[in-house]
Design a protein around this motif. Structure first.
Motif, PDB file in Angstrom:
ATOM      1  N   GLU A  66      44.473  36.739  37.000  1.00  0.00           N
ATOM      2  CA  GLU A  66      42.989  36.482  37.912  1.00  0.00           C
ATOM      3  C   GLU A  66      42.623  35.295  38.043  1.00  0.00           C
ATOM      4  O   GLU A  66      41.578  34.783  38.498  1.00  0.00           O
ATOM      5  CB  GLU A  66      41.797  37.298  37.241  1.00  0.00           C
ATOM      6  CG  GLU A  66      42.243  38.696  36.984  1.00  0.00           C
ATOM      7  CD  GLU A  66      42.093  39.386  38.226  1.00  0.00           C
ATOM      8  OE1 GLU A  66      41.712  38.997  39.399  1.00  0.00           O
ATOM      9  OE2 GLU A  66      42.534  40.647  38.299  1.00  0.00           O
ATOM     10  N   VAL A 121      46.773  35.691  43.816  1.00  0.00           N
ATOM     11  CA  VAL A 121      45.858  36.080  42.617  1.00  0.00           C
ATOM     12  C   VAL A 121      46.928  37.129  41.983  1.00  0.00           C
ATOM     13  O   VAL A 121      47.061  38.229  42.708  1.00  0.00           O
ATOM     14  CB  VAL A 121      44.673  36.488  42.800  1.00  0.00           C
ATOM     15  CG1 VAL A 121      43.961  37.025  41.368  1.00  0.00           C
ATOM     16  CG2 VAL A 121      43.747  35.370  43.401  1.00  0.00           C
ATOM     17  N   ARG A 123      47.052  39.965  39.217  1.00  0.00           N
ATOM     18  CA  ARG A 123      46.314  41.150  38.563  1.00  0.00           C
ATOM     19  C   ARG A 123      46.806  41.238  36.996  1.00  0.00           C
ATOM     20  O   ARG A 123      45.789  41.524  36.210  1.00  0.00           O
ATOM     21  CB  ARG A 123      46.262  42.452  39.291  1.00  0.00           C
ATOM     22  CG  ARG A 123      45.798  42.038  40.597  1.00  0.00           C
ATOM     23  CD  ARG A 123      45.562  43.459  41.420  1.00  0.00           C
ATOM     24  NE  ARG A 123      44.854  44.414  40.686  1.00  0.00           N
ATOM     25  CZ  ARG A 123      44.850  45.845  41.011  1.00  0.00           C
ATOM     26  NH1 ARG A 123      45.957  46.236  41.841  1.00  0.00           N
ATOM     27  NH2 ARG A 123      44.111  46.466  40.454  1.00  0.00           N
ATOM     28  N   ASP A 373      40.478  47.857  34.474  1.00  0.00           N
ATOM     29  CA  ASP A 373      39.750  47.009  35.329  1.00  0.00           C
ATOM     30  C   ASP A 373      38.233  46.248  34.971  1.00  0.00           C
ATOM     31  O   ASP A 373      37.478  45.690  35.647  1.00  0.00           O
ATOM     32  CB  ASP A 373      39.565  47.557  36.616  1.00  0.00           C
ATOM     33  CG  ASP A 373      40.918  47.624  37.450  1.00  0.00           C
ATOM     34  OD1 ASP A 373      41.998  47.145  37.105  1.00  0.00           O
ATOM     35  OD2 ASP A 373      41.121  48.855  38.009  1.00  0.00           O
ATOM     36  N   ASP A 375      35.274  44.239  32.853  1.00  0.00           N
ATOM     37  CA  ASP A 375      35.173  42.916  32.695  1.00  0.00           C
ATOM     38  C   ASP A 375      34.528  42.851  31.151  1.00  0.00           C
ATOM     39  O   ASP A 375      33.691  43.608  30.729  1.00  0.00           O
ATOM     40  CB  ASP A 375      34.012  42.293  33.611  1.00  0.00           C
ATOM     41  CG  ASP A 375      33.561  40.780  33.302  1.00  0.00           C
ATOM     42  OD1 ASP A 375      34.089  40.429  32.206  1.00  0.00           O
ATOM     43  OD2 ASP A 375      32.918  40.381  34.052  1.00  0.00           O
TER      44      ASP A 375
END
Length: 381
Positions: A66, A121, A123, A373, A375
């Protein structure tokens, strides 16, 4: 493109009618011209395939999940013929490329090229191909498109990112072992304990003593420093990268984030895992973190790293039972995990579980469910 195809088809039918009813060199010439169009397109496609060049460049070969990095690619025509309708198709499962319009078609004149500066980017942690996957070419008459595999791809090594957690409030058992409860709130990096007669008066924390009306002294390094044990699942669930890459990335990211959070608060961390054989990463201060981060970035998940091996090994480590708390980072609460967890809780051990999964799971008081996924800052807040 459909309109052009219909026009060519109509002209081909017209040529057939011409040679069927009229004949003559003009009708036959027109007919053979219409038949030659697909052959010409095939020759054009072959010429592009053998003569077209792709050049790619990236600022580094070791990337962080990321984290954006500059990625350049050049489309080059090194022939005497012009190329029309060139379009690029990028690897998109594990990485994204932004900063340009992916639907743009390029026309390349003889001995010319186009260079694009974009942002790449990645993943997931792992080793995989990035950049241009295929080149899509359209012929001049806009009748056909041809897709060519890029044979000179870029392979990068991607390491997990370090997420700095603001706190751990998601589940009660983790909050109870938060470094905040082990430090002076006015000086979050200073470990403290109650004053004991005979302690050096110079070690008294007068600020905290005055605010709490309770004599408090600063702890010296190594004096009853709390320890957190993290038991990390290292089983590879599949041979398909689409399945194991997201899971393994999140397991490592969670373990790294928790380790750094506790180390930063002055708590010792021990990470236990199974990598073809039992391994233990010992960290007493943040000075030990960099080495741990490097080793965990290169950590190998294996199909034969079963939970039975992991928890069988963990059950023989007496230091785990002596920890201030035990945190499990797993992908499935199977029988081996439940048996070991129940054995720990029969004593005075505090346990918590981070369950990494892409499935819906009912949350329990001592478990935090983490999607691939999610945070982590939001999950633990």
């Amino acid at each position: 493109m459909l309109r052009n195809r219909l026009i060519v088809l109509g002209l081909l039918i017209l040529s057939l009618v011409g040679i069927s009813f009229y004949g003559g060199p003009v009708s036959y010439g027109f007919f053979f011209l219409m038949l030659a169009i697909p052959a010409i397109s095939a020759i054009y496609a072959a010429m592009v395939y053998f003569c077209f060049r792709i050049y790619q460049k990236i600022d580094a070969k070791v990337l962080v999940v990321e984290t954006p990095i500059t990625f350049y690619f050049t489309l080059q025509n090194e022939t005497l013929f012009a190329f029309a309708g060139i379009r690029t198709d990028f690897f998109s499962k594990y990485s994204t490329v932004s900063g340009f319009d992916p639907d743009t078609e390029y026309e390349l004149f003889p001995h010319s090229g186009i260079e694009k500066k974009t942002i790449l980017v990645c993943r997931y942690r792992g080793e995989y191909e990035v950049g241009i996957d295929h080149v899509i070419v359209r012929d001049f008459l806009k009748l056909f498109t041809f897709s060519f595999k890029n044979n000179e791809t870029i392979t990068v090594t991607v390491i997990p990112r370090l997420v700095i957690l603001n706190g751990i409030n998601a589940i009660e058992s983790l909050s109870l072992t938060s470094p905040d409860s082990l430090t002076d709130p006015s000086e979050p990096d200073v470990l403290v304990r109650d004053y004991i007669p005979g302690d050096d008066i110079r070690m008294i924390n007068w600020k905290l003593t005055a605010s709490t009306y309770n004599p408090t002294v600063r702890k010296q390094i190594g004096e009853n420093t709390p320890t957190i044990s993290i038991i990390m699942d290292s089983h590879r669930i599949s041979k398909d990268p689409d399945e194991f890459l997201p899971l393994e990335n999140k397991i490592l990211e969670t373990t790294i984030a928790l380790s750094y959070f506790y180390l930063e608060g002055g708590v010792k961390v021990r990470v236990y895992a199974y990598e073809s054989e039992p391994v233990c990463f010992q960290m007493d201060t943040t000075d030990d973190f960099e080495d741990f981060y490097g080793k965990l970035s290169a950590f190998s998940f294996r199909e034969d790293n079963t939970s039975e091996k992991l928890f069988g090994f963990a059950s023989e480590v007496t230091e785990i039972g002596n920890s201030s708390a035990i945190i499990f980072v797993i992908h499935e609460p199977d029988d081996a995990y439940m048996i070991f967890k129940n054995d720990l809780e029969k004593g005075t051990n505090t346990t918590a579980t981070c369950l990494i999964t892409d499935k819906y799971v009912n949350k329990t008081p001592d478990t935090v469910v983490i999607n691939y996924d999610d945070d982590l800052k939001e999950v633990f807040s």
